[in-house]
Design a protein around this motif. Structure first.
Motif, short mmCIF file in Angstrom:
data_model
loop_
_atom_site.label_atom_id
_atom_site.label_comp_id
_atom_site.label_asym_id
_atom_site.label_seq_id
_atom_site.Cartn_x
_atom_site.Cartn_y
_atom_site.Cartn_z
N THR A 1 0.81 -1.21 0.00
CA THR A 1 0.00 0.00 0.00
C THR A 1 0.85 1.26 0.00
OG1 THR A 1 -0.11 0.31 2.41
CG2 THR A 1 -1.66 -1.26 1.42
N ARG A 2 0.16 2.37 -0.19
CA ARG A 2 0.77 3.66 0.04
C ARG A 2 1.01 3.84 1.55
NH1 ARG A 2 -2.98 7.88 -3.55
NH2 ARG A 2 -2.60 6.96 -5.61
N THR A 3 1.63 4.94 1.90
CA THR A 3 1.92 5.23 3.31
C THR A 3 0.65 5.59 4.06
OG1 THR A 3 4.12 6.04 2.72
CG2 THR A 3 3.25 6.69 4.87
N LEU A 4 0.41 4.92 5.15
CA LEU A 4 -0.72 5.25 6.02
C LEU A 4 -0.41 6.58 6.71
CD1 LEU A 4 -3.41 4.20 7.35
CD2 LEU A 4 -1.95 3.34 9.20
N SER A 5 -1.33 7.52 6.61
CA SER A 5 -1.10 8.85 7.20
C SER A 5 -2.04 9.09 8.38
CB SER A 5 -1.31 9.94 6.15
OG SER A 5 -2.70 10.13 5.89
N ALA A 6 -1.73 10.13 9.14
CA ALA A 6 -2.55 10.47 10.30
C ALA A 6 -3.92 11.02 9.89
CB ALA A 6 -1.83 11.49 11.17
N ARG A 7 -4.08 11.37 8.62
CA ARG A 7 -5.36 11.89 8.13
C ARG A 7 -6.25 10.79 7.56
NH1 ARG A 7 -6.29 11.94 3.04
NH2 ARG A 7 -7.83 13.63 3.16
N TYR A 8 -5.86 9.55 7.73
CA TYR A 8 -6.60 8.44 7.15
C TYR A 8 -8.05 8.42 7.59
CZ TYR A 8 -7.46 3.67 5.44
OH TYR A 8 -7.96 2.57 4.77
N HIS A 9 -8.33 8.94 8.78
CA HIS A 9 -9.70 8.94 9.30
C HIS A 9 -10.64 9.81 8.47
CE1 HIS A 9 -9.63 13.02 11.12
NE2 HIS A 9 -8.33 12.80 11.16
N LYS A 10 -10.08 10.74 7.68
CA LYS A 10 -10.94 11.68 6.95
C LYS A 10 -11.70 11.02 5.81
CE LYS A 10 -8.36 15.80 8.21
NZ LYS A 10 -7.65 17.02 7.73
N ASP A 11 -10.98 10.30 4.93
CA ASP A 11 -11.67 9.64 3.82
C ASP A 11 -11.04 8.30 3.43
OD1 ASP A 11 -9.37 10.36 2.35
OD2 ASP A 11 -10.31 12.17 1.56
N GLY A 12 -9.88 7.98 4.03
CA GLY A 12 -9.24 6.71 3.72
C GLY A 12 -8.67 6.61 2.33
N SER A 13 -8.54 7.74 1.63
CA SER A 13 -8.27 7.70 0.20
C SER A 13 -6.92 7.09 -0.17
CB SER A 13 -8.37 9.10 -0.40
OG SER A 13 -7.43 9.98 0.21
N GLU A 14 -5.91 7.16 0.72
CA GLU A 14 -4.61 6.64 0.33
C GLU A 14 -4.57 5.11 0.29
OE1 GLU A 14 -3.60 7.97 4.70
OE2 GLU A 14 -5.06 8.52 3.17
N ILE A 15 -5.45 4.46 1.06
CA ILE A 15 -5.50 2.99 1.05
C ILE A 15 -6.97 2.57 1.07
CG2 ILE A 15 -4.77 0.84 2.14
CD1 ILE A 15 -2.62 2.44 3.63
N LEU A 16 -7.53 2.25 -0.09
CA LEU A 16 -8.89 1.75 -0.20
C LEU A 16 -8.84 0.27 -0.58
CD1 LEU A 16 -10.68 4.68 -2.09
CD2 LEU A 16 -10.69 4.18 0.36
N VAL A 17 -9.49 -0.56 0.20
CA VAL A 17 -9.46 -2.00 -0.04
C VAL A 17 -10.53 -2.38 -1.06
CG1 VAL A 17 -9.65 -4.28 1.03
CG2 VAL A 17 -8.64 -2.38 2.32
N TYR A 18 -10.08 -3.00 -2.14
CA TYR A 18 -10.99 -3.42 -3.21
C TYR A 18 -11.90 -4.55 -2.72
CZ TYR A 18 -12.40 -5.19 -7.83
OH TYR A 18 -13.12 -5.60 -8.93
N GLN A 19 -13.22 -4.42 -3.00
CA GLN A 19 -14.19 -5.43 -2.57
C GLN A 19 -14.98 -6.02 -3.73
OE1 GLN A 19 -15.68 -4.83 1.75
NE2 GLN A 19 -16.20 -2.90 0.72
N GLY A 20 -14.47 -5.83 -4.94
CA GLY A 20 -15.17 -6.36 -6.11
C GLY A 20 -15.80 -5.25 -6.93
N GLU A 21 -16.07 -5.57 -8.21
CA GLU A 21 -16.61 -4.56 -9.14
C GLU A 21 -17.97 -4.03 -8.69
OE1 GLU A 21 -15.40 -3.02 -11.69
OE2 GLU A 21 -13.48 -4.06 -11.68
N SER A 22 -18.77 -4.88 -8.06
CA SER A 22 -20.13 -4.48 -7.72
C SER A 22 -20.24 -3.82 -6.35
CB SER A 22 -21.06 -5.70 -7.77
OG SER A 22 -20.63 -6.68 -6.82
N LEU A 23 -19.13 -3.73 -5.63
CA LEU A 23 -19.15 -3.17 -4.28
C LEU A 23 -18.23 -1.96 -4.19
CD1 LEU A 23 -18.91 -6.47 -2.19
CD2 LEU A 23 -20.96 -5.09 -2.60
N ARG A 24 -18.60 -1.03 -3.35
CA ARG A 24 -17.73 0.10 -3.09
C ARG A 24 -16.55 -0.37 -2.24
NH1 ARG A 24 -22.85 1.94 -2.06
NH2 ARG A 24 -22.54 1.78 0.20
N PRO A 25 -15.39 0.28 -2.39
CA PRO A 25 -14.24 -0.11 -1.57
C PRO A 25 -14.44 0.29 -0.11
CG PRO A 25 -13.73 1.86 -2.81
CD PRO A 25 -15.08 1.40 -3.30
N ARG A 26 -13.56 -0.16 0.73
CA ARG A 26 -13.66 0.16 2.14
C ARG A 26 -12.32 0.64 2.69
NH1 ARG A 26 -11.24 -3.50 5.58
NH2 ARG A 26 -10.79 -5.60 4.79
N ARG A 27 -12.40 1.27 3.84
CA ARG A 27 -11.18 1.60 4.59
C ARG A 27 -10.62 0.34 5.25
NH1 ARG A 27 -14.59 5.92 6.14
NH2 ARG A 27 -13.70 8.02 5.88
#
Length: 430
Positions: free
Chosen positions: A335-361
């Motif tokens: 992954t990219r570097t986990l930052s202290a701002r991860y709580h805001k939107d999780g954008s630097e590390i989004l876990v893929y959950q499949g084409e039909s599902l939104r990713p998650r933190r």
């Protein structure tokens, strides 16, 4: 502070100690002490705490047997700017005993106390800035992950945008390095380890780092080694940090002794397991993972609005030729570097959950694993605070490995001092 003060202290010390004893205590050679006495070169102001420590009896002439540890520990250390104790955990794994902790953030202190329930004899104080250096317990190794925001790329950009100073001009954080220096000057540990962001090397065209090296090498007289190490050797995260190691005497220390796995783990190794094998942790229960349903709690999946926003934001920057955007991560990813701002939107590390599902933190437990913390590590704070804490922490296995290669040199330095039974020997331990 003027140069007259340390010179007067030196004269007082010479009435009770030899030049050799003083040189051993402050980490200089006898010729340097002689030049100070003669006025050929000025006695550095940075040495005033160490000289006061010597005069007040915190370092006394004896047979070198005053050093004490408990529980069979091989060395004693202090944990400054401790955060949640990632550096401490690495050094404890190599036989160290923590005798003093400083951490100013109340939420981090809560997590620290939960995981390191030290007894009453262990001091855990808040802000180190106002704490007297002479009151820090004697120790063999000083650890300090001094705040990195003034030197990080994100921190500098943010402060520039706000018109605020950064680096050593940032009075609230950047100058905290000098609090590390004053404690080293006063207590003269056998070694130290300092940790910061990679950008510290290039900040202010390298001038900031030059000041740090000059302070540690020229003012304090330590042998200094530094290296940027990427945490991805040990965890599935690209996380480059500079580590600065110093020794009070000459050593054969070499970064080449590090054992850095060529092929590190991948993200799948730290994700919650949905095949029924996810461990049930009594301190987590179902907070992060629904064991009955065998799935990550739904609250960590991005909302439709947030996912739409992040996609549009990324597309806007792609069209402009910029590289900004979210970082989609897969089981085989680093992954990219986990930052202290991860709580805001999780954008630097989004876990893929499949084409039909939104990713998650990542969940906070997964963030702990991403930083190399074991599942026995407890998370007593809110998700927001946990994300901040892990984003500000260190990759613990890196600290454990650096502690491993430092330990033989620390032991050698201590062994060289301990057996001297004459009055020429200085014990640095009260």
């Amino acid at each position: 502070m003027t140069l007259a003060a340390p010179l007067e202290l030196l004269r007082q010390a010479r009435a009770r100690f030899t030049q050799r004893e003083i040189a051993a205590h402050v980490g200089k050679d006898i010729k340097t002490v002689r030049r100070w006495e003669k006025g050929a070169t000025p006695c550095p102001a940075m040495l005033e705490p160490a000289l006061r420590d010597l005069l007040q009896g915190n370092a006394r002439v004896d047979g070198g047997n005053a050093r004490k540890t408990t529980g069979g520990a091989q060395f004693r250390f202090v944990d400054l700017f401790a955060g949640i104790g990632g550096i401490r955990m690495g050094f404890e794994a190599q036989g160290g005993e923590c005798v003093f902790t400083s951490e100013w953030n109340d939420f981090s202190t809560k997590t620290y106390r939960e995981n390191y329930p030290d007894g009453a004899e262990h001091a855990l104080i808040g802000d180190i800035v106002s704490f007297p250096a002479e009151d820090v317990p004697s120790h063999d190794v000083l650890l300090g992950g001094f705040p990195c925001q003034p030197f990080s790329i994100a921190g500098v950009s943010k402060k520039n945008a706000l018109g605020r100073p950064h680096g050593f001009e940032c009075t609230t954080q950047g100058t905290l390095f000098f609090d590390v220096a004053r404690i080293i000057a006063a207590k003269r540990p056998a070694a130290f380890l300092l940790e910061n962001v990679k950008n510290l090397l290039s900040h202010d065209k390298g001038r900031t780092f030059d000041v740090i090296l000059q302070t540690l090498r020229d003012e304090l007289g330590y042998e200094v080694h530094y290296r940027v190490i990427d945490g991805q050797h040990f965890t599935p995260q690209h996380r480059e940090r500079i580590l600065i190691v110093g020794f009070r005497g000459k050593t054969s220390f070499s970064w080449d002794d590090l054992r850095l796995p060529e092929h590190g783990p991948r993200l799948g190794s730290i994700l919650h397991r949905t095949d029924g094998s996810e461990p049930v942790l009594p301190w987590d229960h179902d907070r992060f993972f629904d064991h009955a349903a065998k799935r990550v709690q739904p609250k960590y999946t991005l909302t439709s609005n947030l996912w739409t926003y992040l996609q549009n934001y990324a597309e806007k920057h792609r069209a402009a030729g910029n590289g900004f955007g979210f970082g989609m991560a897969y089981p085989d990813s680093v992954t990219r570097t986990l930052s202290a701002r991860y709580h805001k939107d999780g954008s630097e590390i989004l876990v893929y959950q499949g084409e039909s599902l939104r990713p998650r933190r990542l969940t906070p437990r997964e963030c702990a694993r991403l930083m190399g913390f074991p599942d026995t590590f407890r998370i007593p704070v809110s998700d927001t605070q946990a994300y901040r804490q892990f984003g500000n922490s260190v990759v613990m296995p890196v600290m454990r490995e650096v502690a491993r290669i430092m330990l033989p040199h620390v032991q050698t330095l201590l062994a060289e001092e301990a057996p001297r039974g004459s009055k020429q020997a200085l014990s640095l331990y009260a």
